[in-house]
Design an enzyme around this catalytic site. Structure first.
Site, short mmCIF file in Angstrom:
data_model
loop_
_atom_site.label_atom_id
_atom_site.label_comp_id
_atom_site.label_asym_id
_atom_site.label_seq_id
_atom_site.Cartn_x
_atom_site.Cartn_y
_atom_site.Cartn_z
N SER A 93 -30.23 34.10 -2.10
CA SER A 93 -29.06 33.25 -1.58
C SER A 93 -28.22 34.21 -1.78
O SER A 93 -26.94 33.83 -1.48
CB SER A 93 -29.17 32.46 -2.66
OG SER A 93 -28.93 32.09 -4.40
N HIS A 113 -31.34 27.61 0.77
CA HIS A 113 -30.60 27.39 2.22
C HIS A 113 -31.36 27.70 3.37
O HIS A 113 -31.58 28.57 4.39
CB HIS A 113 -30.14 29.43 1.85
CG HIS A 113 -29.26 29.12 0.67
ND1 HIS A 113 -27.62 28.81 0.85
CD2 HIS A 113 -29.13 29.39 -0.37
CE1 HIS A 113 -26.92 29.13 -0.33
NE2 HIS A 113 -28.35 29.39 -1.30
N LYS A 146 -25.30 21.50 -0.56
CA LYS A 146 -25.24 23.30 1.29
C LYS A 146 -24.97 22.15 2.36
O LYS A 146 -24.30 21.79 3.07
CB LYS A 146 -26.24 24.04 1.37
CG LYS A 146 -26.31 24.23 -0.62
CD LYS A 146 -26.25 25.65 -0.79
CE LYS A 146 -26.10 25.61 -2.05
NZ LYS A 146 -26.98 26.22 -3.31
C1 PLP Z 1 -27.41 26.58 -4.77
C2 PLP Z 1 -28.50 26.81 -5.47
C3 PLP Z 1 -28.62 25.88 -6.22
C4 PLP Z 1 -28.80 24.53 -6.68
O1 PLP Z 1 -28.32 23.39 -6.32
P1 PLP Z 1 -27.08 22.82 -6.37
O2 PLP Z 1 -27.25 21.67 -5.82
O3 PLP Z 1 -25.59 23.49 -6.09
O4 PLP Z 1 -27.35 23.01 -7.85
C5 PLP Z 1 -31.05 26.40 -6.46
N1 PLP Z 1 -31.89 27.56 -5.70
C6 PLP Z 1 -30.69 27.60 -4.55
C7 PLP Z 1 -31.48 29.05 -4.28
C8 PLP Z 1 -29.24 27.99 -4.39
O5 PLP Z 1 -28.68 28.26 -3.42
#
Ligand code: PLP
Length: 399
Positions: free
Chosen positions: A188, A216, A247
């Site tokens: 990320s 992602h 996302k």
């Molecule tokens: C954003 C993210 C999360 C957390 O997800 P949320 O739904 O925003 O709590 C977990 N793992 C990764 C790799 C992320 O980028």
């Protein structure tokens, strides 16, 4: 009121000094308030800027079918639920969403949690305990790290995407201990992709359970955006496929897609599922509609992948270091915090909304702009952003 000295006060003061220092130089760029959001544009302080910090990779935020589904769900079920899923909180839409997710990910079943963070944390803590070993890539997301710590399993961190390091860690696990390997599919902060085929081989060789975080990856990689298995031409080699609904999917929540036994176990053993309220109807309906739109409008994935190539290729041609990114998360390496802040500020003044990531989120010498490209950008908009980054980099002496 507490107003003392000692380690807690020191910790509070240390962070606030850093925040106030940045504010004093007019370089504090976090927690900015958007007055309006319109596709890939955001209005802040009365200025409309082009968004280069979004996770809405397929530009689904604001899609009329998704918004309509959320509104219809409120009309049918109201704004909340009667509590936790396992007691009175489950509505038809939760089960429909879980079936949609397991269909999309090609698994028997799925479970949704109230966020991706909670999903990682609760799942890891439910799967492993005191007598087990959990092996985690050094660049894994904070929610994975916290889940590993919370689980009280032996927590082994391995070098980033380094298969020798992973094999050493697996080989060192004493007989009879449970083994869980967990990693991001797309990292990320760096935007690079896990060497999944090698990880799968090692997990098979050492009989370890494999959990992959596709926050992602879904909607982003693989020919049709189905994620990391599709990207490598593999089918159902991951035991637990984790993803977020915040996302590519413009809602909130996190999920695990897996076989029926694992999902049933999590529904009765993951504490954040059992003791925290069900996702609200509007969010659930929006998430379900988003998966349907992704399948109905496959050209979005193609546009995203074209834009990623254009953006990374263009930045590298201009002389920027983008590490090994192959995805919409593109680190533009700057080095020190000060210049990362300054370059972001200059970019925002020029109408490009991009944000810096500094230590401790990344190593101190790898402070960066973390630029995100999406399917919602035109090639001309990407070119404009790259021109601004180049100009800003020259101003701060990076290029
Ligand atoms: C954003 C993210 C999360 C957390 O997800 P949320 O739904 O925003 O709590 C977990 N793992 C990764 C790799 C992320 O980028």
């Amino acid at each position: 009121m507490f107003n003392g000295n000692g380690p807690i006060a020191w910790r509070v003061a240390q962070i606030n000094e850093r925040v106030n220092g940045a504010k004093a130089q007019d370089l504090y760029l976090y927690l900015q308030e958007a007055e309006a959001v319109d596709g890939m544009h955001v209005t802040i302080n009365g200025r409309k800027m082009l968004q280069f910090a979004s996770y809405s990779y397929l530009n689904l935020l604001g899609h009329p079918k998704i918004d309509a589904a959320a509104l219809a769900a409120i009309n049918e079920f109201g704004s909340g639920t009667h509590g936790v899923r396992i007691l009175a909180g489950t509505i038809r839409l939760h089960n429909e969403l879980e079936r949609t997710i397991s269909g999309f990910k090609g698994t028997e079943d799925a479970i949704v949690f109230s966020s991706g963070f909670v999903c990682n944390y609760a799942t890891i803590a439910a799967l492993v305990g005191r007598n087990d070993v959990v092996i985690s890539d050094k660049l894994n997301h904070a929610s994975i790290v916290d889940g590993c710590l919370m689980s009280r399993a032996k927590f082994v961190r391995v070098d980033h995407n380094d298969m020798d390091s992973l094999e050493k860690a697996l080989a060192a696990v004493p007989d009879g201990k449970g083994k869980l390997v967990v990693a991001d599919a797309v990292f990320s902060m760096d935007g690079d992709i896990l060497n999944l085929p090698a990880v799968v081989d090692l997990c098979n060789k050492y009989e370890a359970l494999l959990m992959i975080d596709e926050a992602h990856s879904v909607g982003v990689i693989g020919e049709t955006g189905h994620g990391v298995e599709e990207y490598f031409g593999l089918k159902n080699v991951i035991d637990l496929k984790m993803g977020t609904l915040s996302k590519t999917i413009p809602s909130v929540g996190g999920y695990i897609a897996a076989n029926a036994e694992l999902i049933s176990y999590l529904k009765h053993a993951a504490r954040a599922f059992i003791f925290s309220a069900a996702l609200p109807p509007a969010s659930v309906a929006a998430a379900k509609a988003s998966f349907e739109v992704m399948l109905d409008e496959p050209e979005r994935v193609k546009t995203l992948q074209r834009n990623v190539d254009h953006f990374i290729g263009g930045l590298q041609a201009r002389g920027f270091d983008t590490l090994n990114s192959q995805t919409p998360i593109v680190p533009i390496i700057i080095g020190d915090d000060e210049r990362a802040w300054l370059m972001s500020k200059i970019a925002q003044d020029e109408g490009i909304f991009v944000l810096p990531v500094v230590s401790p989120a990344v190593p101190a010498n790898l402070s960066r702009l973390r630029a995100n490209v999406t399917a919602g950008h035109t090639l001309a908009e990407i070119d404009r952003a790259m021109d601004v980054f180049e100009m800003a980099a020259k101003k701060v002496g990076l290029l």
